[in-house]
Write an enzyme that holds these catalytic residues in place. Structure first.
Site, PDB file in Angstrom:
ATOM      1  N   GLY A 141     -10.639  31.041 -22.239  1.00  0.00           N
ATOM      2  CA  GLY A 141      -9.540  31.313 -21.323  1.00  0.00           C
ATOM      3  C   GLY A 141      -8.402  32.026 -22.026  1.00  0.00           C
ATOM      4  O   GLY A 141      -7.781  32.947 -21.469  1.00  0.00           O
ATOM      5  N   VAL A 191     -12.721  29.790 -20.073  1.00  0.00           N
ATOM      6  CA  VAL A 191     -12.796  28.350 -20.322  1.00  0.00           C
ATOM      7  C   VAL A 191     -12.295  28.046 -21.732  1.00  0.00           C
ATOM      8  O   VAL A 191     -12.812  28.590 -22.717  1.00  0.00           O
ATOM      9  CB  VAL A 191     -14.235  27.829 -20.154  1.00  0.00           C
ATOM     10  CG1 VAL A 191     -14.307  26.340 -20.468  1.00  0.00           C
ATOM     11  CG2 VAL A 191     -14.739  28.100 -18.742  1.00  0.00           C
ATOM     12  N   CYS A 192     -11.292  27.167 -21.821  1.00  0.00           N
ATOM     13  CA  CYS A 192     -10.736  26.722 -23.109  1.00  0.00           C
ATOM     14  C   CYS A 192     -10.309  27.946 -23.927  1.00  0.00           C
ATOM     15  O   CYS A 192      -9.539  28.769 -23.457  1.00  0.00           O
ATOM     16  CB  CYS A 192     -11.760  25.838 -23.829  1.00  0.00           C
ATOM     17  SG  CYS A 192     -11.073  24.908 -25.226  1.00  0.00           S
ATOM     18  N   GLN A 193     -10.803  28.086 -25.155  1.00  0.00           N
ATOM     19  CA  GLN A 193     -10.450  29.248 -25.975  1.00  0.00           C
ATOM     20  C   GLN A 193     -10.876  30.542 -25.287  1.00  0.00           C
ATOM     21  O   GLN A 193     -10.216  31.577 -25.425  1.00  0.00           O
ATOM     22  CB  GLN A 193     -11.115  29.136 -27.346  1.00  0.00           C
ATOM     23  CG  GLN A 193     -10.756  30.259 -28.298  1.00  0.00           C
ATOM     24  CD  GLN A 193     -11.660  30.259 -29.521  1.00  0.00           C
ATOM     25  OE1 GLN A 193     -12.847  29.974 -29.439  1.00  0.00           O
ATOM     26  NE2 GLN A 193     -11.088  30.573 -30.686  1.00  0.00           N
ATOM     27  N   MET A 206      -9.358  27.849 -17.083  1.00  0.00           N
ATOM     28  CA  MET A 206      -9.704  26.430 -16.996  1.00  0.00           C
ATOM     29  C   MET A 206      -9.502  25.789 -18.362  1.00  0.00           C
ATOM     30  O   MET A 206      -9.991  26.299 -19.374  1.00  0.00           O
ATOM     31  CB  MET A 206     -11.158  26.260 -16.544  1.00  0.00           C
ATOM     32  CG  MET A 206     -11.480  26.886 -15.189  1.00  0.00           C
ATOM     33  SD  MET A 206     -13.180  26.576 -14.654  1.00  0.00           S
ATOM     34  CE  MET A 206     -13.096  24.814 -14.279  1.00  0.00           C
TER      35      MET A 206
END
Length: 364
Positions: free
Chosen positions: A158, A154-156, A178
């Protein structure tokens, strides 16, 4: 003349009465709001049943209790960003992304990074990716008797998952990203403009670890009217609505629960990603290892938010063109960065998409 005067007076009195009624209603609403605040329950986040199964330094690994009779054969590890906490993914019973993918049969583990303190200043990206993440992956593999696991970043987190999958494709069955930035060349969005000009070396020298409040202020200024003014004005209408107020306060609690950033890792992430865009150029080094995105040959699901003001579409969308995976999908969801996890669309569309995609590729 007298009739006109009387009519004017009646209108004036009617307006006065209307004004007094509005003042009384507002005061009653305010008092009800005060009572609501006194009885407010904001403890519903992270309520999906789970247990602590592994701990290393400040990192904690949790394993969620299954919510279906059968689960996917391959367990899934959620790797969240270092900024904020993953509580947003399990904010409350009716808005829990984690609960929804569990109900889709996903066997879920999640990393909570904890809160860096001054002695953590020298933690590097290599420590996070080749140390903590690799150790957690090996723990899950051993606990479940499997050679590979699924990664959901998720985000960073990810971005970290992409790097890890490129370095250790032999340990990753499926990769889900994501709202994940990989191409930092874009100037869309203030965050990606600012990142290219931050004097991060001076910041780390001055602070050691970058304070969470500093990071949070930066995120709030991305949409200052919406995030610092309008939402509080709109709250007035919900002062006497316990459910709405509880939802609002849970989100506020999560937003302002911002861990500090380990100095050296923050320095490398800003310099190598925002300033030099090394990941997609094939120049990113984690310790003495080069990150080659072509090593990502496992199935890939890349999901990004159309109205994301933190991670621009141009930073997330291109991932699939840099990997060698034959089975790869990219989905644009008409929501925002946080809406990806807490919105009604998240519960009805995003969670089923991910759990269904994983199921097809985890039971073979």
């Amino acid at each position: 003349m007298t009739e006109k005067l009387m009519e004017t007076n009646e209108k004036y009195l009617e307006k006065m009465k209307q004004s007094f009624d509005e003042i009384i209603d507002a005061n009653e609403k305010m008092f009800r709001g005060m009572e609501t605040f006194m009885d407010l329950d904001v403890s519903a986040s992270n309520q999906t049943e789970r247990k602590l199964v592994y701990q290393e330094d400040k990192l904690k690994l949790y394993h969620y209790e299954k919510r279906t009779r059968t689960q996917h054969k391959i367990p899934t590890l959620i790797v969240y960003a270092l900024v904020n906490t993953p509580a947003m993914m399990d904010l409350q019973e009716d808005r829990s992304f984690i609960k929804n993918i569990l109900e889709g049969g996903t066997d879920v583990y999640i990393i909570e990074w904890g809160y860096p303190t001054p002695e953590d200043k020298f933690i590097t990206l290599e420590d996070y990716i080749e140390g903590y993440i690799n150790n957690v992956v090996d723990f899950i593999r051993k606990e479940n008797g499997v050679d590979k696991i699924n990664l959901l970043g998720v985000c960073q987190g990810g971005t970290f998952s992409v790097m890890y999958s490129a370095l250790h494709p032999e340990k990753v069955q499926n990769l889900v990203t994501m709202v994940t930035p990989v191409d930092f060349s874009t100037n869309d969005g203030l965050l990606f403009k600012w990142g290219k000009y931050l004097n991060v070396d001076n910041m780390v020298e001055a602070y050691g670890n970058i304070p969470g409040d500093f990071m949070n202020t930066g995120f709030l200024t991305l949409k200052p009217l919406s995030l610092m003014v309008n939402k509080y004005v709109d709250l007035i209408d919900d002062l006497d609505e316990p459910d709405s107020l509880s939802n609002f306060m849970r989100m506020e609690k999560w937003i302002f629960d911002s861990p500090a950033q380990a100095g050296e890792a923050f320095r490398q992430f800003i310099n190598d990603m925002y300033k030099e865009n090394k990941l997609v150029k094939g120049e990113m080094m984690i310790g003495d290892k080069k990150v080659d995105l072509k090593n990502i040959n496992m199935p890939l699901l890349n999901v990004y938010a159309e109205r994301d003001h933190q991670v621009p579409n141009a930073a997330s969308e291109p991932l699939e063109k840099y990997v060698s995976s034959l089975d790869k999908q990219t989905h644009k969801i008409p929501t925002g960065h946080i809406g990806m996890f807490v919105s009604g669309r998240s519960q009805k569309e995003v969670a089923p998409l991910i759990s269904g995609w994983l199921k097809e590729r985890s039971n073979k």
